[in-house]
Enzyme design. Structure first.
Site, PDB file in Angstrom:
ATOM      1  N   GLY A   1      55.542 121.327  86.185  1.00  0.00           N
ATOM      2  CA  GLY A   1      55.187 120.031  86.744  1.00  0.00           C
ATOM      3  C   GLY A   1      55.558 118.865  85.860  1.00  0.00           C
ATOM      4  O   GLY A   1      55.742 117.758  86.356  1.00  0.00           O
TER       5      GLY A   1
ATOM      6  N   ASP B   1      61.838 129.164  81.085  1.00  0.00           N
ATOM      7  CA  ASP B   1      61.798 127.732  81.371  1.00  0.00           C
ATOM      8  C   ASP B   1      60.510 127.150  80.807  1.00  0.00           C
ATOM      9  O   ASP B   1      59.422 127.589  81.170  1.00  0.00           O
ATOM     10  CB  ASP B   1      61.828 127.563  82.907  1.00  0.00           C
ATOM     11  CG  ASP B   1      62.002 126.135  83.374  1.00  0.00           C
ATOM     12  OD1 ASP B   1      62.135 125.222  82.535  1.00  0.00           O
ATOM     13  OD2 ASP B   1      62.007 125.932  84.605  1.00  0.00           O
TER      14      ASP B   1
ATOM     15  N   GLY C   1      65.529 121.159  78.896  1.00  0.00           N
ATOM     16  CA  GLY C   1      65.581 119.822  79.493  1.00  0.00           C
ATOM     17  C   GLY C   1      65.411 118.767  78.418  1.00  0.00           C
ATOM     18  O   GLY C   1      66.373 118.150  77.970  1.00  0.00           O
ATOM     19  N   SER C   2      64.173 118.601  77.959  1.00  0.00           N
ATOM     20  CA  SER C   2      63.889 117.590  76.942  1.00  0.00           C
ATOM     21  C   SER C   2      64.730 117.795  75.685  1.00  0.00           C
ATOM     22  O   SER C   2      65.203 116.828  75.085  1.00  0.00           O
ATOM     23  CB  SER C   2      62.404 117.626  76.564  1.00  0.00           C
ATOM     24  OG  SER C   2      61.622 117.484  77.723  1.00  0.00           O
TER      25      SER C   2
ATOM     26  N   GLY D   1      57.935 117.657  82.223  1.00  0.00           N
ATOM     27  CA  GLY D   1      58.827 118.002  81.121  1.00  0.00           C
ATOM     28  C   GLY D   1      58.131 117.744  79.793  1.00  0.00           C
ATOM     29  O   GLY D   1      57.062 117.142  79.733  1.00  0.00           O
ATOM     30  N   GLY D   2      58.762 118.214  78.727  1.00  0.00           N
ATOM     31  CA  GLY D   2      58.320 117.851  77.386  1.00  0.00           C
ATOM     32  C   GLY D   2      57.125 118.609  76.855  1.00  0.00           C
ATOM     33  O   GLY D   2      56.556 118.229  75.838  1.00  0.00           O
TER      34      GLY D   2
ATOM     35  N   ASP E   1      65.120 121.129  88.677  1.00  0.00           N
ATOM     36  CA  ASP E   1      63.687 121.295  88.932  1.00  0.00           C
ATOM     37  C   ASP E   1      63.258 120.436  90.105  1.00  0.00           C
ATOM     38  O   ASP E   1      63.294 119.212  90.034  1.00  0.00           O
ATOM     39  CB  ASP E   1      62.886 120.895  87.685  1.00  0.00           C
ATOM     40  CG  ASP E   1      62.853 122.002  86.647  1.00  0.00           C
ATOM     41  OD1 ASP E   1      62.878 123.183  87.033  1.00  0.00           O
ATOM     42  OD2 ASP E   1      62.800 121.675  85.447  1.00  0.00           O
TER      43      ASP E   1
HETATM   44 ZN    ZN Z   1      62.631 124.812  86.072  1.00  0.00          ZN
END
Ligand code: ZN
Length: 209
Positions: free
Chosen positions: A129, A159, A181-182, A131-132, A22
Site C-alpha cells: 500500500g 517486493d 522502487g524507492s 512505498g518506502g 503496482d
Molecule cells: Zn508490487
C-alpha cells in the site's frame, strides 16, 4: 509521473529486466496508485516485460483491461481470491503470465493448492500500500519455504524494502526476482541505483534483477 518515459529509458539502459507496476485501489490497500491508462502509457515507451501487481479487491474484474493495456504478467493477491484456481485459469486465458502474491500475515500454506499452476509467486516483505517501508526480515523463512515448492521454470519474486543491503539475503533465501522502487527512484540517480543493486546480487547464484 511527469517524466515516466525518461525514467523508463534510464532503468532500461541500466539493465533492469522487468518493470513492476503496482496497482492499488484504495480498498484492498489504503492508497491509490496507477491504473489502466498509465500501464498503457508505459507500454508505449518500452518492450520490457510489464509485471503488473494488482493490489485490488476484484482482480478478475480488471485483469482483462490491464492485459489489453499491455501488461505481460498479472499478479493477484491470494487474500482477494474466492476461487484462486478459477482466477488463474481466467488470467492465463487472457494470454498473460499468472502470479499469486501473499501479504506478510498470510501463511504460505494459503497458496499451496495453486502454486503448481502459477508462473510466479510474489512474497510481500512489507504490508502493501505504501512505498518506502523497511524490509521485514521475518519474510526470509517464508521465501525459503515457498522456494522449496517451485519448479525451475517458476519465478519467486520479493517486493518490499529491497535495496542493496537487503537484496542479497532475499536472493540467498531463494528469490530470483527482486522488486525495487524507492531504492531506485528516490536517490536522484536511478541508473547508479540499479547498478548498485545488480552488483549486490551478482555474487549470488541464479539471482536476476
Ligand atoms: Zn508490487
Amino acid at each position: 509521473m511527469g517524466r515516466l518515459a525518461e525514467e523508463i529509458r534510464a532503468v532500461e539502459a541500466a539493465g533492469v529486466e522487468w518493470l513492476h507496476l503496482d496497482v492499488m485501489d484504495g480498498h484492498f490497500v489504503p492508497n491509490l496508485s496507477i491504473g489502466v491508462p498509465v500501464v498503457a502509457g508505459v507500454r508505449r515507451h518500452t518492450r520490457l516485460f510489464l509485471d503488473t501487481h494488482l493490489m485490488i479487491t476484484d482482480p478478475g474484474r480488471y485483469a482483462p483491461a490491464f492485459v489489453e493495456a499491455g501488461a505481460d504478467g498479472i499478479t493477484f493477491h491470494i487474500e482477494t481470491a474466492a476461487d484462486p484456481a478459477g482466477l488463474v485459469r481466467q488470467i492465463r486465458g487472457l494470454g498473460a503470465r499468472v502470479g499469486v502474491s501473499l501479504n506478510p500475515g498470510t501463511p504460505p500454506a494459503a497458496i499451496r493448492g495453486i502454486v503448481e499452476h502459477v508462473d510466479l509467486v510474489l512474497v510481500m516483505t512489507v504490508w502493501p500500500g505504501f512505498g518506502g517501508q523497511k524490509f521485514m526480515a521475518d519474510g526470509l523463512p517464508r521465501i525459503a519455504e515457498i522456494a522449496g515448492w517451485l519448479r525451475p521454470d517458476q519465478f519467486l519474486e520479493v517486493d518490499g524494502g529491497i535495496n542493496a543491503k537487503t537484496a542479497p539475503a532475499a536472493a540467498r533465501a531463494g528469490a530470483d526476482t527482486l522488486v525495487a522502487g524507492s531504492a531506485v527512484f528516490d536517490g536522484g540517480d536511478p541508473v547508479a541505483a540499479v547498478r548498485r543493486l545488480l552488483a549486490a546480487v551478482s555474487t549470488e547464484p541464479e539471482a536476476h534483477s
